[in-house]
Design an enzyme around this catalytic site. Structure first.
Site, PDB file in Angstrom:
ATOM      1  N   SER A  17       0.811  -1.228   0.000  1.00 15.59           N
ATOM      2  CA  SER A  17       0.000   0.000   0.000  1.00 15.59           C
ATOM      3  C   SER A  17       0.842   1.276   0.000  1.00 15.59           C
ATOM      4  O   SER A  17       0.525   2.217  -0.737  1.00 15.59           O
ATOM      5  CB  SER A  17      -0.976  -0.007   1.176  1.00 15.59           C
ATOM      6  OG  SER A  17      -1.954  -0.993   0.953  1.00 15.59           O
ATOM      7  N   LYS A  66      -9.131  -5.777  11.203  1.00 15.26           N
ATOM      8  CA  LYS A  66     -10.285  -5.274  10.439  1.00 15.26           C
ATOM      9  C   LYS A  66     -11.607  -5.339  11.220  1.00 15.26           C
ATOM     10  O   LYS A  66     -12.509  -4.550  10.949  1.00 15.26           O
ATOM     11  CB  LYS A  66     -10.434  -6.051   9.130  1.00 15.26           C
ATOM     12  CG  LYS A  66      -9.400  -5.672   8.091  1.00 15.26           C
ATOM     13  CD  LYS A  66      -9.710  -6.313   6.761  1.00 15.26           C
ATOM     14  CE  LYS A  66      -8.603  -6.035   5.772  1.00 15.26           C
ATOM     15  NZ  LYS A  66      -8.933  -6.487   4.421  1.00 15.26           N
ATOM     16  N   ASP A 102     -12.966  -2.798   0.522  1.00 13.48           N
ATOM     17  CA  ASP A 102     -12.557  -4.087  -0.052  1.00 13.48           C
ATOM     18  C   ASP A 102     -13.599  -4.612  -1.044  1.00 13.48           C
ATOM     19  O   ASP A 102     -13.273  -5.013  -2.151  1.00 13.48           O
ATOM     20  CB  ASP A 102     -12.365  -5.142   1.053  1.00 13.48           C
ATOM     21  CG  ASP A 102     -11.069  -4.937   1.819  1.00 13.48           C
ATOM     22  OD1 ASP A 102     -10.111  -4.397   1.245  1.00 13.48           O
ATOM     23  OD2 ASP A 102     -11.031  -5.331   2.999  1.00 13.48           O
ATOM     24  N   GLY A 126     -14.716 -20.484  -0.546  1.00 11.41           N
ATOM     25  CA  GLY A 126     -14.255 -19.943   0.735  1.00 11.41           C
ATOM     26  C   GLY A 126     -15.337 -19.080   1.350  1.00 11.41           C
ATOM     27  O   GLY A 126     -16.204 -18.546   0.647  1.00 11.41           O
ATOM     28  N   GLY A 128     -14.405 -17.004   4.389  1.00  9.57           N
ATOM     29  CA  GLY A 128     -13.723 -16.234   5.430  1.00  9.57           C
ATOM     30  C   GLY A 128     -14.009 -14.745   5.278  1.00  9.57           C
ATOM     31  O   GLY A 128     -14.963 -14.341   4.591  1.00  9.57           O
ATOM     32  N   ASN A 149     -17.464 -23.955   1.147  1.00  6.19           N
ATOM     33  CA  ASN A 149     -16.346 -23.750   2.060  1.00  6.19           C
ATOM     34  C   ASN A 149     -16.053 -25.062   2.782  1.00  6.19           C
ATOM     35  O   ASN A 149     -16.955 -25.857   3.042  1.00  6.19           O
ATOM     36  CB  ASN A 149     -16.729 -22.671   3.087  1.00  6.19           C
ATOM     37  CG  ASN A 149     -15.551 -22.243   3.930  1.00  6.19           C
ATOM     38  OD1 ASN A 149     -14.507 -21.887   3.391  1.00  6.19           O
ATOM     39  ND2 ASN A 149     -15.708 -22.279   5.250  1.00  6.19           N
ATOM     40  N   ARG A 150     -14.752 -25.275   3.092  1.00  8.85           N
ATOM     41  CA  ARG A 150     -14.356 -26.504   3.783  1.00  8.85           C
ATOM     42  C   ARG A 150     -15.185 -26.705   5.049  1.00  8.85           C
ATOM     43  O   ARG A 150     -15.735 -27.787   5.287  1.00  8.85           O
ATOM     44  CB  ARG A 150     -12.859 -26.401   4.129  1.00  8.85           C
ATOM     45  CG  ARG A 150     -12.318 -27.578   4.896  1.00  8.85           C
ATOM     46  CD  ARG A 150     -10.853 -27.397   5.163  1.00  8.85           C
ATOM     47  NE  ARG A 150     -10.576 -26.189   5.972  1.00  8.85           N
ATOM     48  CZ  ARG A 150      -9.373 -25.802   6.339  1.00  8.85           C
ATOM     49  NH1 ARG A 150      -8.316 -26.518   5.980  1.00  8.85           N
ATOM     50  NH2 ARG A 150      -9.204 -24.708   7.065  1.00  8.85           N
ATOM     51  N   GLY A 238      -5.397 -11.214  -7.854  1.00  4.42           N
ATOM     52  CA  GLY A 238      -5.931 -10.254  -6.888  1.00  4.42           C
ATOM     53  C   GLY A 238      -5.343  -8.857  -6.935  1.00  4.42           C
ATOM     54  O   GLY A 238      -5.707  -8.010  -6.114  1.00  4.42           O
TER      55      GLY A 238
HETATM   56  P1  ATR Z   1      -9.455 -14.202   4.891  1.00  7.13           P
HETATM   57  O1  ATR Z   1      -9.759 -12.951   5.664  1.00  7.13           O
HETATM   58  O2  ATR Z   1      -8.191 -14.101   4.056  1.00  7.13           O
HETATM   59  O3  ATR Z   1     -10.627 -14.688   4.101  1.00  7.13           O
HETATM   60  P2  ATR Z   1      -9.987 -16.199   6.887  1.00  7.13           P
HETATM   61  O4  ATR Z   1     -11.157 -15.424   7.364  1.00  7.13           O
HETATM   62  O5  ATR Z   1      -9.086 -16.839   7.903  1.00  7.13           O
HETATM   63  O6  ATR Z   1      -9.050 -15.303   5.977  1.00  7.13           O
HETATM   64  O7  ATR Z   1     -10.535 -17.325   5.863  1.00  7.13           O
HETATM   65  C1  ATR Z   1      -9.710 -18.249   5.239  1.00  7.13           C
HETATM   66  C2  ATR Z   1     -10.512 -19.066   4.244  1.00  7.13           C
HETATM   67  O8  ATR Z   1      -9.658 -20.010   3.597  1.00  7.13           O
HETATM   68  C3  ATR Z   1     -11.642 -19.890   4.877  1.00  7.13           C
HETATM   69  O9  ATR Z   1     -12.685 -20.019   3.937  1.00  7.13           O
HETATM   70  C4  ATR Z   1     -10.921 -21.235   5.099  1.00  7.13           C
HETATM   71  O10 ATR Z   1     -11.809 -22.335   5.210  1.00  7.13           O
HETATM   72  P3  ATR Z   1     -12.362 -22.800   6.666  1.00  7.13           P
HETATM   73  O11 ATR Z   1     -13.493 -21.863   6.978  1.00  7.13           O
HETATM   74  O12 ATR Z   1     -12.810 -24.204   6.473  1.00  7.13           O
HETATM   75  O13 ATR Z   1     -11.217 -22.660   7.624  1.00  7.13           O
HETATM   76  C5  ATR Z   1     -10.150 -21.340   3.825  1.00  7.13           C
HETATM   77  N1  ATR Z   1      -9.012 -22.276   3.882  1.00  7.13           N
HETATM   78  C6  ATR Z   1      -7.782 -22.045   4.403  1.00  7.13           C
HETATM   79  N2  ATR Z   1      -6.996 -23.122   4.238  1.00  7.13           N
HETATM   80  C7  ATR Z   1      -7.738 -24.062   3.605  1.00  7.13           C
HETATM   81  C8  ATR Z   1      -7.506 -25.396   3.141  1.00  7.13           C
HETATM   82  N3  ATR Z   1      -6.312 -25.994   3.291  1.00  7.13           N
HETATM   83  N4  ATR Z   1      -8.522 -26.067   2.537  1.00  7.13           N
HETATM   84  C9  ATR Z   1      -9.717 -25.490   2.359  1.00  7.13           C
HETATM   85  N5  ATR Z   1     -10.015 -24.217   2.769  1.00  7.13           N
HETATM   86  C10 ATR Z   1      -9.043 -23.524   3.372  1.00  7.13           C
END
Ligand code: ATR
Length: 276
Positions: A17, A66, A102, A126, A128, A149-150, A238
């Protein structure tokens, strides 16, 4: 008088930034300087009061602050309320106004590549913080957002959140599914690929008309994006999201348009330097 801006986060050493904003100030002869400060979670309140006391016009906020900065703000914009997170603060008549660029930054960069009409299907991989910001900015456009999402509970929560503001959302299993063929655009928001690791499943069978986005930009092309490209899809990383959230923050602080092309060039140069 020189204006001071900054980004605070922890860790912060790799933030691009300052490079992006300072290049912009130089190009338009703005008397301003953008700093970066490492602020540990337990020091956030002190740091914020310090920036205010020192006369900073505003600052960006990044991981891990944040959400924790929300209660330290005097007012929140609609965007910050929707995202439940603040990435930009402005000091206005002694008040701290928390904002979030964002999501709108992402939507603006996405609109350069596709028309976001309500008939569009957008897949979010995802659920997150980053996915949430993107989803809450996309939802008002009326597009259908497919979430997987996982951890399924988090995907479910995000679906409910999108629906709570009148958006269209569908929940999917964290596995290959009909979303692969249905999505006009697929957005990868997880951290998978930061270390060049392969994606858990292949995109084989995807239509080459699908726009594939990974919010990671370092590495420049994750294995996920590489695969999408090899299957004929248009791919976007990104960097534009970083650029437009910065441009939107500039607009918020100075009430004027940011010199986007100069800022983009500065980012690209910096990344080339880092890549060696
Ligand atoms: P950010 O602010 O960058 O989104 P975050 O809120 O910690 O960071 O979210 C990370 C995301 O990456 C989540 O969707 C996470 O899935 P989980 O909710 O199941 O934790 C996903 N993620 C990170 N590592 C992963 C992996 N090895 N396999 C699948 N999903 C993953």
């Amino acid at each position: 008088m020189q204006k001071h801006l900054a980004v605070i986060g922890y860790p912060i050493a790799h933030s691009l930034s300052p490079i992006m904003h300072n290049a912009g100030y130089k190009a338009v002869h703005k008397e301003a300087i953008y700093h970066k400060f490492a602020v540990r979670p337990e020091e956030l309140q002190e740091a914020v009061l310090g920036l205010k006391a020192l006369g900073f016009r505003g600052w960006n906020v990044t991981i891990p602050h944040k959400e924790t900065i929300l209660p330290l703000c005097d007012e929140l914009t609609e965007e910050a309320k929707l995202a439940g997170a603040v990435n930009t603060v402005k000091v206005q008549e002694g008040k701290l106004i928390g904002h979030n660029t964002d999501g709108v930054g992402f939507v603006q960069s996405l609109q350069k590549h596709m028309d976001l009409t309500p008939d569009k299907d957008i897949v979010l991989l995802g659920a997150g913080g980053a996915a949430k910001g993107i989803a809450m900015a996309l939802a008002p456009l009326g597009v259908t957002i497919h979430v997987l999402n996982r951890t399924k509970g988090k995907a479910q929560q995000l679906v409910e959140q999108i629906q709570s503001i009148g958006g269209h959302a569908l929940l999917h299993e964290w596995a290959l599914g009909e979303w692969l063929k249905r999505g006009d655009c697929i957005i990868q928001t997880t951290s998978i690929g930061l270390k060049m690791e392969d994606y858990p499943y292949s995109l084989h069978g995807i239509s080459p008309d699908t726009l594939v986005i990974d919010i990671i930009f370092n590495p420049w092309e994750t294995p996920f994006l590489k695969e999408a490209k090899s299957l004929g899809c248009k791919t976007v990383n990104g960097i534009e999201m970083l650029l437009y959230q910065g441009a939107k923050a500039w607009e918020f602080w100075f009430d004027e348009e940011a010199p986007v092309s100069v800022m983009r060039e500065a980012l690209l140069n910096a990344l080339q330097v880092e890549k060696g």
